[in-house]
Design a protein around this motif. Structure first.
Motif, PDB file in Angstrom:
ATOM      1  N   PRO A 347      12.964  26.478 -70.400  1.00 54.77           N
ATOM      2  CA  PRO A 347      11.772  26.928 -69.667  1.00 54.77           C
ATOM      3  C   PRO A 347      10.532  26.139 -70.060  1.00 54.77           C
ATOM      4  N   ASN A 348      10.645  25.453 -71.181  1.00 54.56           N
ATOM      5  CA  ASN A 348       9.491  24.653 -71.594  1.00 54.56           C
ATOM      6  C   ASN A 348       9.542  23.240 -71.061  1.00 54.56           C
ATOM      7  N   PHE A 349      10.538  22.935 -70.287  1.00 48.92           N
ATOM      8  CA  PHE A 349      10.648  21.649 -69.613  1.00 48.92           C
ATOM      9  C   PHE A 349       9.368  21.411 -68.831  1.00 48.92           C
ATOM     10  N   ARG A 350       8.749  20.210 -69.067  1.00 51.71           N
ATOM     11  CA  ARG A 350       7.458  19.970 -68.425  1.00 51.71           C
ATOM     12  C   ARG A 350       7.544  18.855 -67.406  1.00 51.71           C
ATOM     13  N   VAL A 351       6.822  19.047 -66.337  1.00 50.50           N
ATOM     14  CA  VAL A 351       6.756  18.042 -65.273  1.00 50.50           C
ATOM     15  C   VAL A 351       5.306  17.852 -64.906  1.00 50.50           C
ATOM     16  N   ARG A 352       4.924  16.597 -64.697  1.00 48.95           N
ATOM     17  CA  ARG A 352       3.559  16.350 -64.240  1.00 48.95           C
ATOM     18  C   ARG A 352       3.579  16.197 -62.728  1.00 48.95           C
ATOM     19  N   CYS A 353       2.916  17.113 -62.044  1.00 49.45           N
ATOM     20  CA  CYS A 353       2.927  17.097 -60.562  1.00 49.45           C
ATOM     21  C   CYS A 353       1.754  16.304 -60.063  1.00 49.45           C
ATOM     22  N   ARG A 354       2.060  15.220 -59.293  1.00 45.94           N
ATOM     23  CA  ARG A 354       0.984  14.415 -58.695  1.00 45.94           C
ATOM     24  C   ARG A 354       0.920  14.632 -57.179  1.00 45.94           C
ATOM     25  N   GLY A 355       1.620  15.622 -56.712  1.00 45.21           N
ATOM     26  CA  GLY A 355       1.562  15.904 -55.266  1.00 45.21           C
ATOM     27  C   GLY A 355       2.794  15.446 -54.527  1.00 45.21           C
ATOM     28  N   SER A 356       3.539  14.499 -55.120  1.00 44.59           N
ATOM     29  CA  SER A 356       4.793  14.098 -54.473  1.00 44.59           C
ATOM     30  C   SER A 356       5.634  13.301 -55.454  1.00 44.59           C
ATOM     31  N   ILE A 357       6.908  13.191 -55.167  1.00 41.12           N
ATOM     32  CA  ILE A 357       7.738  12.257 -55.928  1.00 41.12           C
ATOM     33  C   ILE A 357       8.573  11.460 -54.943  1.00 41.12           C
ATOM     34  N   ARG A 358       9.007  10.291 -55.408  1.00 39.15           N
ATOM     35  CA  ARG A 358       9.934   9.521 -54.582  1.00 39.15           C
ATOM     36  C   ARG A 358      11.337   9.773 -55.090  1.00 39.15           C
ATOM     37  N   PHE A 359      12.244   9.972 -54.179  1.00 41.86           N
ATOM     38  CA  PHE A 359      13.639  10.122 -54.582  1.00 41.86           C
ATOM     39  C   PHE A 359      14.455   9.293 -53.604  1.00 41.86           C
ATOM     40  N   GLY A 360      15.088   8.264 -54.128  1.00 42.88           N
ATOM     41  CA  GLY A 360      15.773   7.334 -53.248  1.00 42.88           C
ATOM     42  C   GLY A 360      14.761   6.689 -52.326  1.00 42.88           C
ATOM     43  N   LYS A 361      15.047   6.733 -51.020  1.00 45.11           N
ATOM     44  CA  LYS A 361      14.129   6.116 -50.071  1.00 45.11           C
ATOM     45  C   LYS A 361      13.033   7.071 -49.616  1.00 45.11           C
TER      46      LYS A 361
END
Lengths: 643, 373
Positions: A347-361
């Protein structure tokens, strides 16, 4: 002219012929006398029996239909007095003439006349046929006065089904209707068929009325009456009287007061509200709007009204909590959070959200353009951060996610007594393989799809009832199953303690914590849902499920905002919640079709409903005992009446 | 000196009154009393609306009977053809200026007075045929040429009655006419060929739609009453139940459950034998049939003793009409004959038929009184 006979030959011929004539006439009278002897002496027994049958009639006494009451014994479905007019075709000289005479008092359309004559052909001339019912007292009296001039017409005081809460409980109880030929054929015994042929007898058509039709129907009685040729009962005989037994009383888990509060809270929206006891699984509220009035259905619905109801885009005939399937949207993130923890993601896994991510194309966007910044699991629930879950999706196996969803009640039908439930879809590899059985090239599961499913979009769909079960299981940690019926007659439906769901308590606490923050923490997505009538804290999660892919303005190519779209293309608004936060007892789900935003459209309704629920706290109040109810019903209601 | 009286018996009214056949009067009165009694029961034990009126009508009709009976048979023979042609003209006028009642055109109206030409024809045909055969010698009677006029005399009114349409009266007129032709001395050979021809014609009539649909309906219903329990067959079924359940001794006066509970409509007219059979049982109903037979045989006795051929044939004609009424009606309510709407003479409520029957017996009385010696 001499009249005297002067021709002896002619006189002799006349005398001979006259004897022959007399002999012939005498023989014919002898024939008539023989016929008389045949009827009165030889076949006497046969005709005496027929005469008795003419005079004495076995009449079926229709049983009263069982009542349906809510958890505190408040009546949801009952029977009220009904003035009606019957026609016994056998007793008329001419059906048409009688109907014409009657049409001077009540209107009989051509359609209706055709229907009546069709019924006569099907049911035979001895079965009374209902011509009109729910007559007012004045019309009924007029017909009674005219009865001597209306051969075959029988005015009668019967009973008709009544739903005092009208459309409020339409989707819970369903409605009744006149038996069709198919209903008649389905009955195994002649007695049951005979009962169905009784004028005004109704069978359950939808909802609980249909599912529990057999129990609600009761047991027919029988009486011997002396009638005259007009079918008028001259005398009721005591011998051979068998009272009818009213149908079983159905006790529901519904709290009709809260049900009506939920209906009011939903208002003009097209939507659903479900409230469940998270410990017992009892459904307290099962509301769907807009709703039809079942009282319009039991008398045979007006075809125009029926057409309008069917054509209405808000689908007033669809039981939305059970038959409406919606992508769960962000409410699914609660499942995703559990699945993530099950797969070992902290639950302490952290992610920095910049509004979007790219995944593949592809670029996967967060609902918040600017991004949320750094999120842990709790905050990701609080803010409904999509990017956080995209990152989780990269590490999460779709089959584990699907298994978790099913554990929490999605993708399955719960038998609560209402037919017509939908199952929804919980996609995984097996599902995709089956779905694309005919095109093997599409059967492979792509990791990108998991990114859609994890935020409750893509193929995943659910019904509001399933979401209520999900919320209840999240809240209680137990695999509760929804129930709607507490008792049938004297038989109470036992409530068994549900088994633990097999998810670590800490994992559940993360979700609870996040849901609490959604409502009660500054910056939560559903601050509008904070309760105000009591001190109780509500925990919840918003969801907005996409109906159509992004629409662009045909001229400028600009992406249209949701509120600019036509109503039917706007997003659905969802809100799941439970309360109290520290000791969960009630779970609720609100779905507003095309409501655009879970936090703006659904959360305020949830707040109203849960405010009412917490204020009343029905789980703490003692419900009526079905066995006591059964005793009450036989003591207070006039059984053996009707027909 | 008594021979003087016998030579001119028609001269003194007193002698004529002495010669009245009181047995016939008594038997007819008995029948009318049976009618009154039954009508009292049909009304649920009330002189109104039928029983009292029936009695009054019978009284008036009896005066008519005696009046006709006291007039010389010569006079009746003289006006036979005029009466027949008047009735025929009136029948022909019915489709043109007739009044429609109960779906059939049977009535004519003269200055507020309504009458049925077909009823006048029942007497007129009998008189005309008797008049015709009165003038024929034995050898002429059996000759086929002399059969043509009576067949036209019968055929014309029967045809006119059929188109009204009135099946019952048509059958009645035709049968009565043929009965007179037979008694007058029709040759057996012609009779046999005629019967075969009539059967074929009847078959053809069925195939070529000569009968009105309701007439075919009645005949079909008669053959299978359960076919249409709401139509006429319903009445027949109920009638049989009522009579059959009467048993040997009946259910007792005013106690007929089927009749009193109104399972049968219009009991006072065509279905009166039903309630009689139900309430008085086999004993009563058989008694009623015997009463009819006694009346017929009494009249036949008059015919055998009458000295004029006209008087004999008129008497047989009246007998034929009277017995056909009784046979068709009783046969009809027990399912032996189609339901064609023929009343039970002197028992059923209804003025017209009573006047016809009593006028007919007036002629019988006239034939009885005038020995012409």
């Amino acid at each position: 002219m001499n009249l005297n006979e002067q021709d002896p030959a002619r006189q002799n011929s006349f005398t001979r012929r006259t004897f022959l004539f007399s002999a012939g006439i005498t023989t014919l009278f002898g024939g008539v006398a023989l016929r008389l002897a045949q009827l009165q002496l030889k076949e006497y027994d046969h005709y005496v029996e027929l005469a008795r049958e003419n005079q004495f009639n076995r009449q079926v006494i229709s049983p009263l239909r069982g009542e349906i009451v809510d958890r505190f014994g408040k009546v949801i479905a009952t029977n009220k007095k009904n003035f009606r007019v019957l026609l016994i075709p056998e007793r008329t000289a001419d059906v048409d003439e009688t109907l014409i005479a009657l049409s001077k008092i009540i209107e009989i359309s051509d359609d209706k006349r055709d229907r009546i004559k069709r019924q006569i052909r099907r049911r035979g001339v001895f079965t009374p046929i209902e011509i009109a019912d729910n007559l007012d007292w004045e019309t009924f009296s007029k017909i009674n006065i005219e009865v001597p001039y209306l051969p075959g017409i029988l005015p009668e005081e019967g009973r008709t089904r009544d739903y005092p809460l009208g459309n409020g409980t339409a989707f819970v109880v369903g409605y009744v209707g006149a038996p069709t030929d198919r209903d008649l054929k389905a009955e195994p015994t002649a007695n049951a068929r005979n009962l169905l042929r009784q004028p005004g007898f109704k069978v359950g058509r939808e909802g609980l009325e249909r599912r529990y039709d057999e129990e609600l129907r009761g047991k027919a009685g029988e009486k011997l009456v002396k009638v005259n040729a007009h079918g008028r009962v001259i005398e009721e005989l005591d011998e051979g009287l068998q009272k009818a037994k009213q149908g079983d009383r159905l006790a529901l888990t519904i709290d009709s007061e809260l049900q009506m509060a939920a209906m009011e809270a939903l208002g003009d929206n097209s939507g659903s509200a479900v409230v469940m006891d998270v410990k017992t699984g009892e459904i307290l509220v099962l509301a769907s709007t807009p709703a039809f009035d079942p009282n319009n259905f039991n008398v045979g619905i007006d075809p125009v009204l029926w057409r309008d109801l069917n054509a209405d885009p808000t689908k007033p005939l669809v039981n939305k909590p059970l038959s409406g399937v919606y992508p769960p949207g962000s409410t699914f993130k609660l499942i995703s959070a559990i699945a993530a923890q099950k797969s070992g993601i902290s639950p302490n896994f952290r992610v920095r959200c910049r509004g979007s991510i790219r995944f593949g194309k592809n670029t996967h966007r967060c609902w918040k353009r600017g991004g949320h910044g750094t999120m842990n699991m709790r905050d990701a629930i609080k803010n409904s951060c999509d990017v956080f879950f995209y990152e989780v999706a990269k590490q999460l196996d779709i089959d584990l996610l699907a298994e978790t969803a099913r554990d929490f009640g999605l993708g399955q039908v719960f038998e609560i007594g209402i037919p017509g439930q939908r199952k929804g879809i919980v996609p995984d590899r097996a599902w995709k393989k089956e779905y694309f059985a005919n095109s093997p090239e599409n059967q492979q599961w792509f990791a990108g799809e998991t990114l859609s499913v994890i935020i409750g979009q893509g193929a995943v769909t659910s019904t509001p009832l399933q979401l209520a079960v999900m919320t209840a299981r999240l809240a209680s940690g137990r695999a509760v199953r929804p129930t709607l019926v507490r008792g049938v007659g004297e038989r109470a439906v036992p409530i068994l303690e549900a088994p633990l769901i097999g998810v670590d308590g800490d994992a559940l606490n993360v979700v609870h914590d996040g849901m609490n923050a959604v409502v009660n923490e500054l910056g939560g997505t559903a601050r509008r849902a904070r309760l105000e009538n009591t001190e109780t804290l509500l925990a919840g999660k918003t969801g907005t499920s996409q109906v159509a892919s992004l629409q662009r303005d045909p001229k400028t190519g600009r992406i249209l905002k949701n509120e600019e779209l036509p109503w039917r293309l706007r997003d659905h608004a969802l809100f799941v919640s439970f309360a109290p936060v520290d000791n969960p007892r009630y779970a609720s789900v609100i779905v507003v079709e095309h409501g655009q935003s879970g936090s703006r459209a659904a959360a305020p309704i949830a707040k109203k409903v849960m405010d009412a629920v917490m204020e009343k706290d029905p789980a703490l109040k003692k419900p009526y005992d079905p066995s006591v109810l059964a005793g009450l019903s036989s003591a207070s209601s006039p059984s053996g009446e009707g027909s | 000196m008594s021979s003087i009286l016998l030579q001119n018996p028609q001269k003194g009214l007193r002698d004529r009154i002495v010669r009245i056949n009181w047995i016939l009067v008594l038997l007819l009165s008995l029948l009318a009393t049976a009618g009154m009694t039954t009508l009292y029961s049909v009304a649920g034990g009330d002189w109104n609306p039928w029983a009292l009126k029936h009695g009054i009508r019978y009284g008036v009709s009896l005066i008519l009977l005696l009046g006709i009976g006291l007039v010389s048979i010569r006079f009746w023979m003289k006006i036979s053809y005029p009466i027949y042609f008047f009735a025929l003209a009136a029948l022909a006028a019915v489709p043109l200026i007739g009044v429609t009642r109960l779906g059939a055109q049977r009535w004519l109206e003269f200055g507020g007075l309504q009458f049925q030409p077909s009823e006048v024809m029942k007497i007129g045909l009998v008189m005309a045929l008797a008049r015709y055969y009165h003038g024929l010698r034995t050898d002429q009677v059996s000759h086929i040429i002399y059969l043509i006029p009576p067949l036209i005399m019968i055929g014309a009114p029967v045809g006119l009655v059929f188109i009204q349409p009135d099946l019952g009266t048509g059958i009645l007129l035709g049968s009565t006419g043929l009965a007179i032709v037979f008694v007058a001395g029709l040759s057996w050979r012609i009779g046999f060929l005629g019967a075969v021809g009539a059967l074929l014609a009847g078959y053809a009539a069925y195939w070529f739609d000569i009968l009105k649909p309701y007439q075919i309906e009645r005949i079909l219903t008669f053959m299978n009453p359960e076919r249409d329990p709401l139509g006429k067959g319903y009445h027949l079924t109920q009638s049989k139940i009522a009579i059959g359940s009467g048993g040997v001794n009946g259910k007792g006066y005013l106690e007929g459950t089927q009749s009193q509970l109104k399972f049968l409509p219009e009991l006072q007219t065509d279905f009166i034998f039903t309630i009689f059979g139900e309430e008085f049982g086999f004993v009563g109903a058989l008694g009623l049939l015997f009463l009819y037979l006694f009346i017929i045989l009494t009249a036949v006795g008059v015919a055998l003793k009458a000295k004029s051929h006209f008087g004999r044939l008129v008497t047989i004609g009246v007998c034929a009409t009277f017995s056909l009424y009784a046979l068709i009606n009783t046969g009809m309510v027990m399912g032996l004959a189609p339901v064609v709407g023929v009343p039970l003479p002197l028992v059923s409520y209804g003025g017209t038929v009573m006047v016809t029957i009593m006028a007919g017996f007036g002629l019988v009385m006239s034939a009885h009184i005038y020995y012409d010696k």
